[in-house]
Design a protein around this motif. Structure first.
Motif, PDB file in Angstrom:
ATOM      1  N   VAL A  68       0.849  -0.800  -0.201  1.00 40.88           N
ATOM      2  CA  VAL A  68      -0.273   0.513   0.058  1.00 40.88           C
ATOM      3  C   VAL A  68       0.564   1.082   0.263  1.00 40.88           C
ATOM      4  CG1 VAL A  68      -2.239   1.479   1.424  1.00 40.88           C
ATOM      5  CG2 VAL A  68      -2.029  -1.164   0.993  1.00 40.88           C
ATOM      6  N   ILE A  69       1.906   1.398   0.961  1.00 41.75           N
ATOM      7  CA  ILE A  69       3.132   2.275   0.916  1.00 41.75           C
ATOM      8  C   ILE A  69       4.155   2.698   0.363  1.00 41.75           C
ATOM      9  CG2 ILE A  69       3.881   3.776   2.456  1.00 41.75           C
ATOM     10  CD1 ILE A  69       1.946   3.297   4.328  1.00 41.75           C
ATOM     11  N   LEU A  70       4.453   1.481   0.277  1.00 37.56           N
ATOM     12  CA  LEU A  70       6.147   1.970  -0.310  1.00 37.56           C
ATOM     13  C   LEU A  70       5.848   1.023  -2.220  1.00 37.56           C
ATOM     14  CD1 LEU A  70       8.232  -0.350   2.083  1.00 37.56           C
ATOM     15  CD2 LEU A  70       8.614   2.115   1.214  1.00 37.56           C
ATOM     16  N   THR A 109      -4.065  -0.153  -9.443  1.00 40.01           N
ATOM     17  CA  THR A 109      -4.617  -0.894 -10.581  1.00 40.01           C
ATOM     18  C   THR A 109      -5.814  -1.463  -9.990  1.00 40.01           C
ATOM     19  OG1 THR A 109      -2.465  -1.283 -10.867  1.00 40.01           O
ATOM     20  CG2 THR A 109      -3.815  -2.135 -11.908  1.00 40.01           C
ATOM     21  N   ILE A 110      -5.769  -2.213  -8.902  1.00 42.44           N
ATOM     22  CA  ILE A 110      -6.828  -2.312  -8.943  1.00 42.44           C
ATOM     23  C   ILE A 110      -8.023  -1.201  -7.953  1.00 42.44           C
ATOM     24  CG2 ILE A 110      -7.659  -3.687  -6.414  1.00 42.44           C
ATOM     25  CD1 ILE A 110      -5.551  -5.521  -6.135  1.00 42.44           C
ATOM     26  N   LEU A 111      -7.556  -0.006  -7.954  1.00 39.22           N
ATOM     27  CA  LEU A 111      -8.883   0.731  -7.590  1.00 39.22           C
ATOM     28  C   LEU A 111      -9.021   0.480  -8.768  1.00 39.22           C
ATOM     29  CD1 LEU A 111      -7.633   2.175  -4.810  1.00 39.22           C
ATOM     30  CD2 LEU A 111      -9.094   0.891  -4.577  1.00 39.22           C
ATOM     31  N   LEU A 112      -8.686   1.390  -9.558  1.00 38.71           N
ATOM     32  CA  LEU A 112      -9.101   1.964 -10.732  1.00 38.71           C
ATOM     33  C   LEU A 112      -9.905   0.732 -11.516  1.00 38.71           C
ATOM     34  CD1 LEU A 112      -5.816   3.277 -12.002  1.00 38.71           C
ATOM     35  CD2 LEU A 112      -8.150   4.467 -11.637  1.00 38.71           C
ATOM     36  N   PHE A 113      -9.872  -0.477 -10.585  1.00 42.86           N
ATOM     37  CA  PHE A 113     -10.516  -1.307 -11.953  1.00 42.86           C
ATOM     38  C   PHE A 113     -11.674  -1.925 -11.430  1.00 42.86           C
ATOM     39  CE2 PHE A 113     -11.117  -5.755 -12.126  1.00 42.86           C
ATOM     40  CZ  PHE A 113     -11.745  -6.517 -13.214  1.00 42.86           C
ATOM     41  N   LEU A 114     -11.831  -1.480 -10.347  1.00 41.02           N
ATOM     42  CA  LEU A 114     -13.480  -1.105  -9.722  1.00 41.02           C
ATOM     43  C   LEU A 114     -14.372  -0.541  -9.904  1.00 41.02           C
ATOM     44  CD1 LEU A 114     -12.207  -3.186  -5.704  1.00 41.02           C
ATOM     45  CD2 LEU A 114     -13.178  -4.025  -8.241  1.00 41.02           C
ATOM     46  N   GLU A 115     -13.453   0.456 -10.326  1.00 40.79           N
ATOM     47  CA  GLU A 115     -14.503   1.721 -10.755  1.00 40.79           C
ATOM     48  C   GLU A 115     -14.244   1.613 -11.818  1.00 40.79           C
ATOM     49  OE1 GLU A 115     -14.776   5.186 -12.849  1.00 40.79           O
ATOM     50  OE2 GLU A 115     -12.694   4.511 -13.012  1.00 40.79           O
ATOM     51  N   ARG A 116     -14.620   1.323 -12.683  1.00 39.78           N
ATOM     52  CA  ARG A 116     -14.670   0.602 -14.536  1.00 39.78           C
ATOM     53  C   ARG A 116     -15.255  -0.277 -14.442  1.00 39.78           C
ATOM     54  NH1 ARG A 116      -9.601  -1.221 -15.805  1.00 39.78           N
ATOM     55  NH2 ARG A 116      -8.465   0.719 -15.805  1.00 39.78           N
ATOM     56  N   ILE A 117     -15.693  -0.965 -13.211  1.00 43.85           N
ATOM     57  CA  ILE A 117     -16.648  -2.236 -13.230  1.00 43.85           C
ATOM     58  C   ILE A 117     -17.659  -1.551 -12.719  1.00 43.85           C
ATOM     59  CG2 ILE A 117     -15.351  -3.999 -14.002  1.00 43.85           C
ATOM     60  CD1 ILE A 117     -15.403  -5.253 -11.009  1.00 43.85           C
ATOM     61  N   HIS A 118     -17.790  -0.453 -12.081  1.00 41.14           N
ATOM     62  CA  HIS A 118     -18.899   0.689 -11.184  1.00 41.14           C
ATOM     63  C   HIS A 118     -18.765  -0.128 -10.217  1.00 41.14           C
ATOM     64  CE1 HIS A 118     -19.790   2.419 -14.819  1.00 41.14           C
ATOM     65  NE2 HIS A 118     -20.135   1.405 -15.502  1.00 41.14           N
ATOM     66  N   LYS A 166     -10.743   7.818  -5.492  1.00 41.63           N
ATOM     67  CA  LYS A 166      -9.834   9.523  -5.176  1.00 41.63           C
ATOM     68  C   LYS A 166      -9.305   9.308  -3.983  1.00 41.63           C
ATOM     69  CE  LYS A 166     -11.759  12.018  -8.842  1.00 41.63           C
ATOM     70  NZ  LYS A 166     -11.748  13.894  -9.371  1.00 41.63           N
ATOM     71  N   ARG A 167     -10.300   8.484  -3.184  1.00 42.08           N
ATOM     72  CA  ARG A 167      -9.913   9.277  -1.688  1.00 42.08           C
ATOM     73  C   ARG A 167      -9.383   7.896  -1.779  1.00 42.08           C
ATOM     74  NH1 ARG A 167     -14.166   7.583   3.187  1.00 42.08           N
ATOM     75  NH2 ARG A 167     -13.057   7.481   4.807  1.00 42.08           N
ATOM     76  N   TRP A 168      -9.067   6.229  -1.825  1.00 44.32           N
ATOM     77  CA  TRP A 168      -8.300   5.386  -1.405  1.00 44.32           C
ATOM     78  C   TRP A 168      -7.554   5.548  -2.142  1.00 44.32           C
ATOM     79  CZ3 TRP A 168      -8.931   3.216   3.067  1.00 44.32           C
ATOM     80  CH2 TRP A 168     -10.534   3.708   3.690  1.00 44.32           C
ATOM     81  N   MET A 169      -7.162   6.099  -3.678  1.00 42.49           N
ATOM     82  CA  MET A 169      -5.627   6.100  -4.350  1.00 42.49           C
ATOM     83  C   MET A 169      -4.623   6.683  -3.685  1.00 42.49           C
ATOM     84  SD  MET A 169      -4.849   5.448  -7.362  1.00 42.49           S
ATOM     85  CE  MET A 169      -6.645   5.446  -8.571  1.00 42.49           C
ATOM     86  N   ARG A 170      -3.913   6.120  -3.831  1.00 39.51           N
ATOM     87  CA  ARG A 170      -2.031   6.162  -3.400  1.00 39.51           C
ATOM     88  C   ARG A 170      -0.739   6.718  -3.132  1.00 39.51           C
ATOM     89  NH1 ARG A 170      -3.473   6.286   1.770  1.00 39.51           N
ATOM     90  NH2 ARG A 170      -1.322   6.007   2.597  1.00 39.51           N
ATOM     91  N   PRO A 171      -0.801   8.035  -2.720  1.00 42.33           N
ATOM     92  CA  PRO A 171       0.239   8.696  -3.939  1.00 42.33           C
ATOM     93  C   PRO A 171       2.026   7.524  -3.939  1.00 42.33           C
ATOM     94  CG  PRO A 171       0.070   9.431  -1.642  1.00 42.33           C
ATOM     95  CD  PRO A 171      -0.844   8.251  -1.715  1.00 42.33           C
ATOM     96  N   GLU A 172       2.934   7.646  -4.727  1.00 44.84           N
ATOM     97  CA  GLU A 172       3.856   7.329  -4.879  1.00 44.84           C
ATOM     98  C   GLU A 172       4.775   7.695  -3.944  1.00 44.84           C
ATOM     99  OE1 GLU A 172       5.176   5.198  -7.171  1.00 44.84           O
ATOM    100  OE2 GLU A 172       3.774   4.774  -7.984  1.00 44.84           O
TER     101      GLU A 172
END
Length: 574
Positions: free
Chosen positions: A102-104, A111-120, A128-134
């Motif tokens: 999650v952090i490193l 990628t998993i979050l974006l996939f879940l957003e793509r399939i609604h 956007k809330r759960w997306m982790r920064p670099e």
């Protein structure tokens, strides 16, 4: 009422009304809608750190009590004790999995979050809330190269010890499956720590993250618990080793004074007792590798103790600076060493190194010839010479390096100084215990007490204190003038001190395993506990001192680095 009293009352009323008007004017300038402390980020950060620190303190105390409790250490509670160990390791391993996924390295998680957003499955707001920064690598961490190399070496050797324990679970009599799980988790925990400390210890953890802060402090508690439990295991092993030595001496005595038949019966009985499962009085919970591998396992255990101390100190630095915003520096990919003005120091130190190994071989010869007192005196003489020469070298380094320039505190030195002070405390406890035991023997008029013990320990404690002060001062000195860059004053002596401390690291490792110089075979339990807790710190002090001196050798005479740092500091002061 007199005129004087009327005047005083009038002055008091005017002063009160003036103060009230000033307070009213001041109150009108204050903002109305300030957030409460419950919504203040600094207050939240302080509260979170206080809670996690309290959790670590309680968990460490409970773990220490469990290790010394006769109830928990009894054979009837060995399954429950092992379950406690598995729980400690498993929480730390789960945290490292979270840290890496999650952090490193948040690519897979994002990628998993974006996939879940793509399939609604998730909304855009949730993504956007759960997306982790670099990750940002601006922290202190295991800042120096030599500290990272030390964690790599000690972590590798410690993993060998846990691997041996996994194998011994199936050797001869198989152990309960819970022991296999315990040692597998211990191996995974050590290996994951080693990778994190070497590659990712400069990570800047997210601010006000409960999981990140809680997990880091849990790892501190686990490492302190591992350090304490291994020190106790080492104490039990040494006690059992002395018991075996006494049994062998009794066996030799009986062979000389009894008939051959009776002597043969005694020999058979002792041999069967020693070769029985568990060796000596080893219980089900103890490390089998100590009794199967002997001195080799004792050395591996010492390295694991030192690895745990380093890990706990680095985790504390990461936790302390959690969420601090610092300018990110480019990570170095190349390391360059200037070996000018080093040959004299290296070859002078090699003479002492050769002499040290000769004294170790003499110790083995005398010990195998049933002359243990002479063997210990050989070690005492060799140590006294080493401490005297190293002490004179430190004073010479002070004199030679007086020409260098001072600079501000360097990035990445805090953890080195903490570890240096921890090792120094171990050395002081070790030497003080030895001196107290000598005084106790003199008061008890014990025959055979030698003044060499006092001389060796006094020179030793003076040397470690002076050397620690020198390291703290010299780590802030740099060559910033043309003459210092050309002459490099003190570099030969620093090179000599680096090799001497490596020599003493090897020597103290041997001393904690084989030699008993300054400490009698029989001593009170308090002295034995102090000795077994401080002896790994003694070895660690020499290793860390050599690493700190190598950092001084690397940076104090580095031309390009010193001028860059000097310009940055001048700009900061301006």
């Amino acid at each position: 009422m007199t005129d004087k009293e009327r005047l005083r009352m009038k002055t008091s009323i005017e002063s009160t009304s003036s103060d009230a008007s000033e307070l009213s004017d001041y109150s009108s300038t204050l903002p109305e809608n300030l957030p409460t402390w419950m919504k203040n980020q600094k207050a939240q950060s302080f509260g979170l750190k206080s809670l996690t620190a309290l959790y670590t303190l309680i968990l460490t105390i409970v773990a220490f009590i469990i290790e010394i409790s006769p109830t928990w250490q009894s054979d009837a509670m060995h399954i429950e004790y092992t379950l406690f160990c598995v729980l400690m390791y498993s929480i730390a391993i789960v945290y490292f999995i979270y840290l890496y996924t999650v952090i490193l390295y948040p690519v897979v998680f994002n990628t998993i979050l974006l996939f879940l957003e793509r399939i609604h499955v998730l909304s855009v707001h949730s993504v956007k809330r759960w997306m982790r920064p670099e990750p940002v690598f601006t922290g202190e961490g295991a800042g120096t190269l030599y500290l990272r190399l030390g964690t790599l070496l000690f972590g590798t050797l410690g993993s060998v010890l846990w691997g041996s324990e996994i194998f011994l679970c199936f050797f001869t009599d198989a152990r309960h499956n819970i022991y296999v799980v315990k040692y597998i988790f211990a191996f995974l925990f050590t290996y994951m720590q080693m990778h994190f400390l070497c590659c990712n210890s400069k990570i800047d953890l997210p601010k006000n993250s409960f999981i990140a802060s809680f997990g880091m402090m849990h790892c501190i508690a686990v490492n302190l618990w591992v350090w304490f439990s291994l020190c106790l295991a080492k104490a039990v092993y040494k006690s059992d080793k002395k018991t075996l030595k006494l049994q062998k001496n009794e066996e030799k005595f009986k062979k000389k004074n009894m008939s051959e038949v009776v002597a043969e019966m005694v020999t058979t009985t002792v041999a069967s007792y020693v070769s029985s499962d568990g060796d000596f009085s080893a219980s089900e919970k103890q490390l089998r590798s100590l009794y199967k591998l002997g001195s080799a396992a004792n050395f591996l255990l010492t390295t694991l103790v030192e690895f745990s101390l380093i890990a706990a100190a680095v985790y504390f630095i990461i936790w302390k600076h959690e969420g601090e915003e610092k300018p990110q520096e480019q990570r170095k990919k190349h390391v360059r060493f200037d070996c000018k003005s080093t040959s004299v120091g290296i070859f002078a130190a090699l003479v002492l190194l050769i002499g040290s190994f000769v004294s170790i071989s003499m110790h083995y010869i005398y010990n195998n010839s049933d002359k243990p007192r002479v063997a210990d005196e050989v070690i005492g003489i060799a140590e006294t010479v080493l401490f005297c020469v190293t002490l004179m070298a430190v004073f010479a380094a002070f004199i030679r390096m007086r020409k260098l320039q001072y600079r501000l505190h360097a990035h990445g030195q805090v953890v080195d100084e903490i570890l240096l002070i921890v090792g120094l405390a171990g050395e002081i406890v070790y030497c003080s215990t030895g001196l107290d035991l000598y005084l106790n023997e003199r008061l008890g008029k014990v025959q055979g007490t030698s003044c060499l013990t006092v001389v060796a320990f006094v020179f030793r404690i003076v040397q470690v204190i002076v050397q620690s002060i020198f390291i703290l001062v010299a780590s802030r000195l740099r060559s910033l003038t043309a003459s210092n860059i050309a002459n490099q004053p003190g570099k030969q002596i620093i090179t000599f001190l680096v090799v001497c401390n490596i020599n003493l690291f090897i020597y103290h490792t041997f001393e904690t395993i084989e030699s008993n110089f300054g400490f009698p075979h029989k001593m009170a339990s308090v002295y034995s506990a102090l000795l077994n807790i401080s002896s790994p710190l003694v070895v660690f002090y020499r290793f860390h001192s050599s690493a700190c001196l190598a950092e001084i050798w690397k940076h104090a005479y580095s031309t390009k680095h010193n001028h860059v740092v000097h310009k940055m500091e001048d700009h900061h002061i301006a």
